[in-house]
Design a protein around this motif. Structure first.
Motif, short mmCIF file in Angstrom:
data_model
loop_
_atom_site.label_atom_id
_atom_site.label_comp_id
_atom_site.label_asym_id
_atom_site.label_seq_id
_atom_site.Cartn_x
_atom_site.Cartn_y
_atom_site.Cartn_z
N ALA A 480 0.83 -1.20 0.00
CA ALA A 480 0.00 0.00 0.00
C ALA A 480 0.87 1.26 0.00
N LEU A 481 0.39 2.28 -0.70
CA LEU A 481 1.08 3.57 -0.80
C LEU A 481 0.16 4.66 -0.25
N GLU A 482 0.70 5.49 0.62
CA GLU A 482 -0.08 6.61 1.16
C GLU A 482 -0.22 7.71 0.10
N THR A 483 -1.40 8.29 0.04
CA THR A 483 -1.67 9.39 -0.89
C THR A 483 -2.51 10.45 -0.17
N SER A 484 -2.55 11.62 -0.77
CA SER A 484 -3.53 12.63 -0.36
C SER A 484 -4.09 13.27 -1.62
N LEU A 485 -5.36 13.64 -1.55
CA LEU A 485 -6.02 14.27 -2.69
C LEU A 485 -6.85 15.44 -2.15
N GLU A 486 -6.37 16.64 -2.38
CA GLU A 486 -7.03 17.84 -1.88
C GLU A 486 -7.10 18.88 -2.99
N ALA A 487 -8.30 19.42 -3.17
CA ALA A 487 -8.53 20.48 -4.16
C ALA A 487 -8.04 20.07 -5.55
N GLY A 488 -8.25 18.79 -5.88
CA GLY A 488 -7.89 18.31 -7.19
C GLY A 488 -6.43 18.03 -7.40
N VAL A 489 -5.63 18.06 -6.32
CA VAL A 489 -4.20 17.77 -6.44
C VAL A 489 -3.90 16.47 -5.71
N LEU A 490 -3.41 15.50 -6.46
CA LEU A 490 -3.01 14.20 -5.92
C LEU A 490 -1.54 14.27 -5.53
N SER A 491 -1.23 13.94 -4.28
CA SER A 491 0.15 13.98 -3.81
C SER A 491 0.58 12.60 -3.33
N VAL A 492 1.75 12.16 -3.80
CA VAL A 492 2.33 10.91 -3.36
C VAL A 492 3.84 11.11 -3.23
N THR A 493 4.44 10.35 -2.34
CA THR A 493 5.90 10.33 -2.25
C THR A 493 6.38 8.94 -2.64
N LEU A 494 7.12 8.89 -3.73
CA LEU A 494 7.62 7.62 -4.24
C LEU A 494 9.00 7.33 -3.66
N PRO A 495 9.23 6.12 -3.18
CA PRO A 495 10.58 5.75 -2.77
C PRO A 495 11.53 5.75 -3.97
N PRO A 496 12.83 5.66 -3.73
CA PRO A 496 13.75 5.53 -4.87
C PRO A 496 13.44 4.27 -5.67
N HIS A 497 13.82 4.31 -6.96
CA HIS A 497 13.65 3.17 -7.87
C HIS A 497 12.31 2.45 -7.62
N ALA A 498 11.22 3.17 -7.87
CA ALA A 498 9.90 2.64 -7.52
C ALA A 498 8.90 2.84 -8.64
N PHE A 499 7.95 1.91 -8.71
CA PHE A 499 6.82 2.01 -9.62
C PHE A 499 5.55 2.00 -8.76
N ALA A 500 4.60 2.84 -9.12
CA ALA A 500 3.36 2.93 -8.35
C ALA A 500 2.17 3.08 -9.27
N THR A 501 1.01 2.63 -8.78
CA THR A 501 -0.25 2.88 -9.47
C THR A 501 -1.24 3.44 -8.47
N VAL A 502 -2.05 4.38 -8.95
CA VAL A 502 -3.12 4.97 -8.14
C VAL A 502 -4.43 4.77 -8.90
N GLU A 503 -5.37 4.09 -8.27
CA GLU A 503 -6.67 3.84 -8.86
C GLU A 503 -7.65 4.89 -8.36
N LEU A 504 -8.33 5.55 -9.27
CA LEU A 504 -9.22 6.66 -8.95
C LEU A 504 -10.66 6.32 -9.33
N ASP A 505 -11.61 6.75 -8.51
CA ASP A 505 -13.01 6.78 -8.89
C ASP A 505 -13.33 8.20 -9.36
N LEU A 506 -14.01 8.31 -10.50
CA LEU A 506 -14.28 9.62 -11.08
C LEU A 506 -15.73 10.02 -10.89
N ALA A 507 -15.93 11.28 -10.60
CA ALA A 507 -17.28 11.81 -10.40
C ALA A 507 -17.84 12.28 -11.74
#
Length: 507
Positions: A480-507
């Motif tokens: 699991a990866l921690e994220t924040s989504l505020e005012a339409g801005v998605l913020s994540v911190t990726l570790p070094p040499h990392a691949f990530a996916t974020v799945e979103l539900d759209l309104a």
């Protein structure tokens, strides 16, 4: 290689309301050649094996690949395809003639895994078959009869032969390769010579009943656009109203990644920071190569009737110490996973022309999804997890994704790679931090639609050489990866040499 405490930053924009081309699921295709332990000891263990199997096909491998939604499987090669005569692989196994696999290890091939076994495998995987025919040492009649044997219903010589071998109904076989690497192991032809052969073979690879073939001409190595130009010229006028359907529907090319010294010259697991960045540089360059082939094809085919096919791609390292050098068995690390992730980002951006891609190869060879051994152990590689995490891109619509600012690492390598797609009021965002040793704080402006985070995962390891073994099968696995989504801005911190996916539900 350890992470610094400092965190660098990047910004990107994704327009959730600006759809692009559909990302064909076939861009996540696979490749299984009679090479090393890909077929024998990989897919095929035989009915008498103590390893659980279905009609000789290893059950845990099938289950793992079904979890990827594997869309297609290319077989029997590769270089092996242009030495393979399909009639040697049908009928009772004990009666099938043997051959010598001179390309890969100079070993005896017993032909126990042939046409029926391959099609059984595709059925178990729920994958489309991509059969690569023999142009180099075969004949037009041989290939034409193989198509008939596989796909024709009713009464015909090859349909009767198929029924004699236990299969009443024809199979659906949509993809057909007209030889392989005709510039090299497939015949050492010139581009013009092969273009004539491709037209001839394509003509006699006929559609039978409702099975419509997608014929793929064997194309270039890397950015040899002269080869692509010769094939496109051979098709004649594709914009003329009276012009019939092209005699082949796809043109392939092959592209392998390495650290700068060339294929099969460098270690899979022992590499310097410079070699890591050299690998990223080579992997990212696939987009330039795709653009060059696209430009040539667009000049002849502006309506994009003919697809570009990358049916061999991946890393090519030295074999693991103590293994047969002709079997191409290599370990698979976080570095390989990042090679896959940046390739997929490029594929998504070029989905309008690029219609299929096949990683080399599925099991135990080159950049494999899965490693197995004769004891029954099975290991999912870091590359496997990239395919699984990206599954939501299959047949989704690409979204406009732009990196506005990102650090440059390794001298000239962009530190962030990103792509996104949407389907059914959901979106999937893929992110890669290409810094070998620094975390990356990423802020993404999500524009055009409201969004909420459904799930976020990250794939990395202690260092870029981290890999999975039977003793440590989850050393590199998504968490699991921690994220924040505020005012339409998605913020994540990726570790070094990392691949990530974020799945979103759209309104």
């Amino acid at each position: 290689m350890t992470a610094h405490e400092a965190t660098t930053a990047a910004r990107a924009v994704i327009d959730l309301d600006v759809p692009g081309d559909v990302i064909s699921r076939h861009l996540y295709g696979h490749f299984a050649e009679h090479l090393g332990r890909c077929i024998y000891g990989g897919f095929w263990v035989g009915e008498d094996s103590p390893i659980p199997n279905v009609r000789g096909i290893r059950s845990d491998v099938v289950e793992a690949l079904r979890a990827l939604g594997i869309p297609n499987l290319r077989w029997p090669g590769g270089c092996f395809a242009d030495d393979y005569h399909w009639r040697d692989g049908i009928g009772p196994r004990e009666s099938r003639p043997t051959m010598v696999n001179t390309h890969w290890g100079d070993v005896v091939e017993n032909n126990h895994f042939g046409t029926h076994e391959f099609m059984d495998l595709c059925d178990l995987l729920d994958a489309d078959a991509y059969v690569n025919g023999n142009v180099g040492s075969g004949t037009v009649r041989e290939m034409s009869e193989w198509v008939e044997y596989l796909t024709r219903d009713g009464d015909s010589p090859m349909a009767r032969l198929r029924r004699e071998n236990g299969r009443d109904e024809p199979w659906r076989v949509p993809f057909w390769g007209i030889g392989n690497e005709a510039w090299g192991c497939g015949g050492n032809m010139t581009a013009q010579q092969y273009a004539l052969e491709a037209r001839r073979y394509g003509t006699y690879c006929r559609n039978h009943g409702g099975n419509e073939l997608y014929r793929i001409a064997a194309g270039a190595s890397d950015d040899d656009v002269a080869w692509t130009r010769a094939l496109m010229e051979s098709l004649g006028c594709l914009t003329c109203g009276s012009n019939p359907t092209p005699v082949f529907q796809g043109v392939s090319f092959h592209y392998y990644s390495h650290a700068g010294g060339g294929i099969n010259t460098e270690s899979a697991t022992s590499f310097s920071e410079e070699e890591f960045y050299g690998t990223m540089r080579k992997a990212l360059d696939v987009e330039r190569v795709i653009r060059r082939h696209e430009a040539v094809m667009d000049s002849y085919d502006p309506d994009r009737k003919v697809g570009l096919i990358l049916d061999e791609w991946g890393t090519w390292w030295n074999v693991e110490p103590g293994t047969n050098p002709g079997f191409l068995f290599q370990q698979n690390t976080v570095r390989d996973a990042l090679v896959a992730s940046v390739h997929f980002d490029a594929f998504h951006r070029h989905a309008g022309r690029l219609k299929m891609a096949n990683i080399a190869q599925t099991l135990n060879v080159l950049q494999a999804m899965i490693l197995t051994d004769d004891s029954g152990a099975m290991v999912l590689t870091p590359t496997y997890h990239v395919f699984e995490m990206n599954r939501g891109h299959h047949d989704a619509t690409a979204l406009a994704a732009h990196v506005q600012s990102a650090p440059v690492v390794g001298g000239d390598v962009p530190g962030l790679s990103v792509s996104a797609s949407t389907r059914d009021d959901a979106a999937l965002v893929s992110l890669s931090n290409l810094s070998v040793d620094e975390p990356l704080e990423v802020r993404i402006d999500l524009r055009g639609r409201g969004a909420s985070v459904r799930r976020a995962r990250v794939l990395t390891g202690e260092d870029a050489a981290a890999h999975n073994t039977p003793e440590t099968p989850d050393a590199v696995a998504p968490v699991a990866l921690e994220t924040s989504l505020e005012a339409g801005v998605l913020s994540v911190t990726l570790p070094p040499h990392a691949f990530a996916t974020v799945e979103l539900d759209l309104a």
